[in-house]
Design a protein around this motif. Structure first.
Motif, PDB file in Angstrom:
ATOM      1  N   LEU A  22       0.800  -0.993  -0.129  1.00 29.13           N
ATOM      2  CA  LEU A  22       0.166  -0.489  -0.237  1.00 29.13           C
ATOM      3  C   LEU A  22       1.411   1.316   0.278  1.00 29.13           C
ATOM      4  O   LEU A  22       0.400   2.390  -1.019  1.00 29.13           O
ATOM      5  N   ALA A  23       1.917   1.132   1.027  1.00 32.44           N
ATOM      6  CA  ALA A  23       2.497   2.228   1.095  1.00 32.44           C
ATOM      7  C   ALA A  23       3.119   2.433  -0.147  1.00 32.44           C
ATOM      8  O   ALA A  23       3.895   4.178  -0.984  1.00 32.44           O
ATOM      9  N   ARG A  28       3.798   6.002  -5.961  1.00 27.39           N
ATOM     10  CA  ARG A  28       3.228   5.400  -7.142  1.00 27.39           C
ATOM     11  C   ARG A  28       3.090   6.415  -8.024  1.00 27.39           C
ATOM     12  O   ARG A  28       2.863   6.978  -8.908  1.00 27.39           O
ATOM     13  N   PHE A  29       1.826   6.306  -6.719  1.00 28.25           N
ATOM     14  CA  PHE A  29       0.158   7.400  -7.720  1.00 28.25           C
ATOM     15  C   PHE A  29       0.935   8.633  -7.378  1.00 28.25           C
ATOM     16  O   PHE A  29       0.121   9.613  -7.906  1.00 28.25           O
ATOM     17  N   GLN A  30       1.364   9.160  -6.127  1.00 25.80           N
ATOM     18  CA  GLN A  30       2.011  10.207  -5.935  1.00 25.80           C
ATOM     19  C   GLN A  30       3.189  10.898  -7.169  1.00 25.80           C
ATOM     20  O   GLN A  30       2.558  12.187  -8.072  1.00 25.80           O
ATOM     21  N   ALA A  31       3.734  10.411  -7.584  1.00 28.03           N
ATOM     22  CA  ALA A  31       5.236  10.337  -8.033  1.00 28.03           C
ATOM     23  C   ALA A  31       4.244  10.286  -9.812  1.00 28.03           C
ATOM     24  O   ALA A  31       4.647  10.924 -10.791  1.00 28.03           O
ATOM     25  N   GLN A  32       3.086   9.927 -10.395  1.00 25.33           N
ATOM     26  CA  GLN A  32       2.558   9.931 -11.305  1.00 25.33           C
ATOM     27  C   GLN A  32       4.037   8.804 -12.995  1.00 25.33           C
ATOM     28  O   GLN A  32       4.034   9.763 -13.766  1.00 25.33           O
ATOM     29  N   VAL A  94      -0.507   6.290 -13.012  1.00 26.23           N
ATOM     30  CA  VAL A  94      -0.415   5.961 -11.877  1.00 26.23           C
ATOM     31  C   VAL A  94      -1.667   6.047 -11.807  1.00 26.23           C
ATOM     32  O   VAL A  94      -2.286   7.031 -10.600  1.00 26.23           O
ATOM     33  N   ASP A  95      -2.641   4.640 -11.394  1.00 27.62           N
ATOM     34  CA  ASP A  95      -4.050   4.601 -10.485  1.00 27.62           C
ATOM     35  C   ASP A  95      -3.613   4.070  -9.132  1.00 27.62           C
ATOM     36  O   ASP A  95      -2.821   4.491  -8.984  1.00 27.62           O
TER      37      ASP A  95
END
Length: 129
Positions: A22-23, A28-32, A94-95
């Motif tokens: 999850l972390a 990954r989501f924040q970095a896109q 990134v979802d």
């Protein structure tokens, strides 16, 4: 949509591993930023499904077992073959589950498709939206 259940379960992970996943997904989501090579893996997978000649080398063991069923493979060919050859695979985002979402353009259509790779770069799951 009424979908057939999968014939097996993915392996469970312990709580610490789940928190680590999850972390990592959140970062990954924040970095896109896509996983390097995920576009090429997705292109190979779609071309293999289109021609009904999957390359299990790119798949995690659990995922490859799912597609070794000839009936499932036939369904994938019916889904991807009419759209023709892949022309382009363009990263969108990134979802929130850590998947790389791409716009896949084929000769006769397009789709947004998410690919989820494990730490070894093997396909864990793919879904079209």
């Amino acid at each position: 949509m009424n979908r057939e259940p999968y014939p097996f379960s993915w392996p469970r992970v312990d709580a610490a591993t789940a928190q680590q996943i999850l972390a990592s997904n959140k970062v990954r989501f924040q970095a896109q930023t896509p996983i390097p090579g995920s576009d090429a893996v997705l292109r190979r997978l779609i071309d293999a499904w289109r021609t009904s000649t999957p390359n299990y080398v790119d798949m995690a063991p659990e995922y490859s077992e799912l597609w070794k069923n000839k009936n499932r493979l036939s369904l994938l060919q019916l889904r991807w073959a009419p759209a023709g050859a892949v022309q382009s695979v363009q990263f969108l985002h990134v979802d929130d589950a850590g998947g790389d979402v791409y716009e896949v353009r084929q000769e006769h259509g397009r789709s947004d498709t998410a690919i989820y790779l494990n730490a070894d770069g093997l396909i864990e799951f793919v879904t079209s939206m």
